[in-house]
Design a protein around this motif. Sequence first.
Motif, PDB file in Angstrom:
ATOM      1  N   VAL A 121       0.913  -1.166   0.065  1.00 42.30           N
ATOM      2  CA  VAL A 121      -0.004  -0.034   0.107  1.00 42.30           C
ATOM      3  C   VAL A 121       0.787   1.394  -0.045  1.00 42.30           C
ATOM      4  CG1 VAL A 121      -1.882   1.394   1.312  1.00 42.30           C
ATOM      5  CG2 VAL A 121      -1.957  -1.278   1.200  1.00 42.30           C
ATOM      6  N   TYR A 122       1.806   1.249   0.992  1.00 43.24           N
ATOM      7  CA  TYR A 122       2.753   2.445   1.166  1.00 43.24           C
ATOM      8  C   TYR A 122       4.409   1.956   0.773  1.00 43.24           C
ATOM      9  CZ  TYR A 122      -1.030   5.316   2.631  1.00 43.24           C
ATOM     10  OH  TYR A 122      -2.332   5.960   2.871  1.00 43.24           O
ATOM     11  N   GLN A 123       4.995   2.513  -0.224  1.00 42.69           N
ATOM     12  CA  GLN A 123       6.259   2.086  -0.599  1.00 42.69           C
ATOM     13  C   GLN A 123       7.076   3.368   0.147  1.00 42.69           C
ATOM     14  OE1 GLN A 123       6.557   1.668  -4.916  1.00 42.69           O
ATOM     15  NE2 GLN A 123       5.486  -0.210  -4.804  1.00 42.69           N
ATOM     16  N   VAL A 124       7.990   2.639   0.907  1.00 43.51           N
ATOM     17  CA  VAL A 124       9.089   3.758   1.572  1.00 43.51           C
ATOM     18  C   VAL A 124      10.289   3.605   0.888  1.00 43.51           C
ATOM     19  CG1 VAL A 124       9.803   4.221   3.750  1.00 43.51           C
ATOM     20  CG2 VAL A 124       7.778   3.614   3.789  1.00 43.51           C
ATOM     21  N   SER A 125      10.911   4.615   0.386  1.00 42.87           N
ATOM     22  CA  SER A 125      12.350   4.567  -0.181  1.00 42.87           C
ATOM     23  C   SER A 125      13.235   5.359   0.649  1.00 42.87           C
ATOM     24  CB  SER A 125      12.549   5.008  -1.636  1.00 42.87           C
ATOM     25  OG  SER A 125      11.681   4.161  -2.409  1.00 42.87           O
ATOM     26  N   ILE A 141      23.552  10.557  10.615  1.00 40.98           N
ATOM     27  CA  ILE A 141      23.009   9.890   9.377  1.00 40.98           C
ATOM     28  C   ILE A 141      22.155  10.990   8.532  1.00 40.98           C
ATOM     29  CG2 ILE A 141      21.120   8.187   8.713  1.00 40.98           C
ATOM     30  CD1 ILE A 141      21.593   6.563  10.776  1.00 40.98           C
ATOM     31  N   ASP A 142      22.389  11.286   7.463  1.00 41.74           N
ATOM     32  CA  ASP A 142      21.781  12.216   6.607  1.00 41.74           C
ATOM     33  C   ASP A 142      21.281  11.497   5.532  1.00 41.74           C
ATOM     34  OD1 ASP A 142      21.109  14.120   4.635  1.00 41.74           O
ATOM     35  OD2 ASP A 142      23.047  15.179   4.669  1.00 41.74           O
ATOM     36  N   ALA A 143      19.748  11.539   5.488  1.00 39.16           N
ATOM     37  CA  ALA A 143      19.027  10.642   4.492  1.00 39.16           C
ATOM     38  C   ALA A 143      17.907  11.425   3.878  1.00 39.16           C
ATOM     39  CB  ALA A 143      18.450   9.328   5.317  1.00 39.16           C
ATOM     40  N   VAL A 144      17.561  11.032   2.650  1.00 40.31           N
ATOM     41  CA  VAL A 144      16.413  11.425   1.944  1.00 40.31           C
ATOM     42  C   VAL A 144      15.585  10.328   1.843  1.00 40.31           C
ATOM     43  CG1 VAL A 144      15.608  12.377  -0.232  1.00 40.31           C
ATOM     44  CG2 VAL A 144      17.557  13.332   0.656  1.00 40.31           C
ATOM     45  N   TRP A 145      14.237  10.804   2.376  1.00 34.89           N
ATOM     46  CA  TRP A 145      13.364   9.341   2.247  1.00 34.89           C
ATOM     47  C   TRP A 145      11.938   9.985   1.618  1.00 34.89           C
ATOM     48  CZ3 TRP A 145       8.889  10.568   5.015  1.00 34.89           C
ATOM     49  CH2 TRP A 145       9.062  11.382   6.069  1.00 34.89           C
ATOM     50  N   SER A 146      11.125   8.816   1.169  1.00 37.04           N
ATOM     51  CA  SER A 146       9.899   9.134   0.494  1.00 37.04           C
ATOM     52  C   SER A 146       8.853   8.068   0.835  1.00 37.04           C
ATOM     53  CB  SER A 146      10.300   9.408  -1.196  1.00 37.04           C
ATOM     54  OG  SER A 146      10.495   8.107  -1.513  1.00 37.04           O
ATOM     55  N   VAL A 147       7.651   8.643   0.673  1.00 37.80           N
ATOM     56  CA  VAL A 147       6.621   7.720   0.735  1.00 37.80           C
ATOM     57  C   VAL A 147       5.608   7.878  -0.488  1.00 37.80           C
ATOM     58  CG1 VAL A 147       4.490   7.166   2.309  1.00 37.80           C
ATOM     59  CG2 VAL A 147       6.820   8.071   3.407  1.00 37.80           C
ATOM     60  N   ARG A 148       5.142   6.898  -1.085  1.00 41.23           N
ATOM     61  CA  ARG A 148       4.290   6.881  -2.122  1.00 41.23           C
ATOM     62  C   ARG A 148       3.452   5.632  -2.014  1.00 41.23           C
ATOM     63  NH1 ARG A 148       3.722   4.572  -7.293  1.00 41.23           N
ATOM     64  NH2 ARG A 148       5.470   2.837  -6.966  1.00 41.23           N
ATOM     65  N   ARG A 149       1.975   5.878  -2.430  1.00 36.52           N
ATOM     66  CA  ARG A 149       0.914   5.027  -2.444  1.00 36.52           C
ATOM     67  C   ARG A 149       1.271   4.037  -3.651  1.00 36.52           C
ATOM     68  NH1 ARG A 149      -4.249   6.009  -0.523  1.00 36.52           N
ATOM     69  NH2 ARG A 149      -5.158   5.265  -2.420  1.00 36.52           N
ATOM     70  N   PHE A 195       0.041  11.062   5.283  1.00 39.20           N
ATOM     71  CA  PHE A 195      -0.205  10.691   3.830  1.00 39.20           C
ATOM     72  C   PHE A 195      -1.531   9.940   3.746  1.00 39.20           C
ATOM     73  CE2 PHE A 195       2.131  10.141  -0.105  1.00 39.20           C
ATOM     74  CZ  PHE A 195       1.327   9.802  -1.033  1.00 39.20           C
ATOM     75  N   SER A 196      -1.817   8.877   4.822  1.00 38.88           N
ATOM     76  CA  SER A 196      -2.888   8.210   4.852  1.00 38.88           C
ATOM     77  C   SER A 196      -4.155   9.108   5.196  1.00 38.88           C
ATOM     78  CB  SER A 196      -3.017   6.931   5.730  1.00 38.88           C
ATOM     79  OG  SER A 196      -4.115   6.338   5.846  1.00 38.88           O
ATOM     80  N   ALA A 197      -4.062   9.899   6.006  1.00 40.20           N
ATOM     81  CA  ALA A 197      -5.026  10.944   6.315  1.00 40.20           C
ATOM     82  C   ALA A 197      -5.279  11.877   5.196  1.00 40.20           C
ATOM     83  CB  ALA A 197      -4.674  11.744   7.497  1.00 40.20           C
ATOM     84  N   ALA A 198      -4.226  12.507   4.827  1.00 40.51           N
ATOM     85  CA  ALA A 198      -4.643  13.094   3.387  1.00 40.51           C
ATOM     86  C   ALA A 198      -5.325  12.410   2.156  1.00 40.51           C
ATOM     87  CB  ALA A 198      -3.292  13.816   3.090  1.00 40.51           C
ATOM     88  N   SER A 199      -4.913  11.299   2.040  1.00 44.60           N
ATOM     89  CA  SER A 199      -5.352  10.373   0.870  1.00 44.60           C
ATOM     90  C   SER A 199      -7.059  10.120   1.131  1.00 44.60           C
ATOM     91  CB  SER A 199      -4.710   9.000   0.855  1.00 44.60           C
ATOM     92  OG  SER A 199      -5.096   8.258   1.885  1.00 44.60           O
ATOM     93  N   THR A 200      -7.549  10.393   2.097  1.00 44.76           N
ATOM     94  CA  THR A 200      -9.039  10.405   2.213  1.00 44.76           C
ATOM     95  C   THR A 200      -9.689  11.645   1.528  1.00 44.76           C
ATOM     96  OG1 THR A 200      -9.007  11.381   4.584  1.00 44.76           O
ATOM     97  CG2 THR A 200      -8.890   9.073   4.403  1.00 44.76           C
ATOM     98  N   VAL A 201      -8.856  12.527   1.209  1.00 44.61           N
ATOM     99  CA  VAL A 201      -9.687  13.922   0.754  1.00 44.61           C
ATOM    100  C   VAL A 201     -10.089  13.361  -0.648  1.00 44.61           C
ATOM    101  CG1 VAL A 201      -9.514  16.103   0.076  1.00 44.61           C
ATOM    102  CG2 VAL A 201      -8.307  15.211   2.139  1.00 44.61           C
TER     103      VAL A 201
END
Length: 240
Positions: A121-125, A141-149, A195-201
């Motif tokens: 459901v949610y992909q985390v990179s 630790i210096d990291a760039v991360w992303s969440v995508r449906r 992200f989950s809460a916003a996706s209900t819009v």
Amino acid sequence: MKLIQSRSWRAMVRMVSGIALAVLTACASPPARFYTLGTDSDSTIGNRTASPAFLIDMRPVKVPVAVARSQLVVQLNAAQVKVLEDDRWASPLPDEIRNALLAALTRQASALDVHEVAPPVYQVSVDVQRFESWPGSRALIDAVWSVRRSDDRETLTCHSIVSQPVSAGYNAVVDGHRQAIRRIAAQIAEGVREFSAASTVRPIRLAGTPGTTRKATLSCPSLAGGSDTGMNVPVLGPAR
């Protein structure tokens, strides 16, 4: 005469053997020490809910080439590092980071690893830009991360920088990285929840503007603990 020579020969053999054994013992490498960033698996399992709120697909973690090795790499100064031949990761560093993040994320976000139960459901990179070990100073630790449906184009991308103070010793450095990973995982978990809460819009029709839709609004969550956190502007596709 032959008896004396025989005894002398045996004594010489014993002396040479003893010297050789001493040399081999002195040259033998000390046993390697192995470290892990993993958390207590029993604690992780015990905190999972019967009906998880999210399904997480944690993608392979990227790390800088300089630290992508089995040995621990510590900073001597800004321009010099030391590769520790006798202090090693229990598994490849990208796997250590991924497993530790996934364990903490699934616990803090009330989620499960999708590979255990259902389609993602949610992909985390996560792309680790810097992974620095400064014994007696800090673990950074210096990291760039992303969440995508998985079924959408919307992506939330954020930037986290955690500098965890550590005491002297390599155990302390590893524990500092472990704590830093937990804090980043908590931030990612908050991002997944937002992200989950916003996706209900859902698209709505505004008065006088047929066909107008409202996009979900997302922002990178703050990092608890007071360390620096850089936040990229979220990258979002159209709301559905």
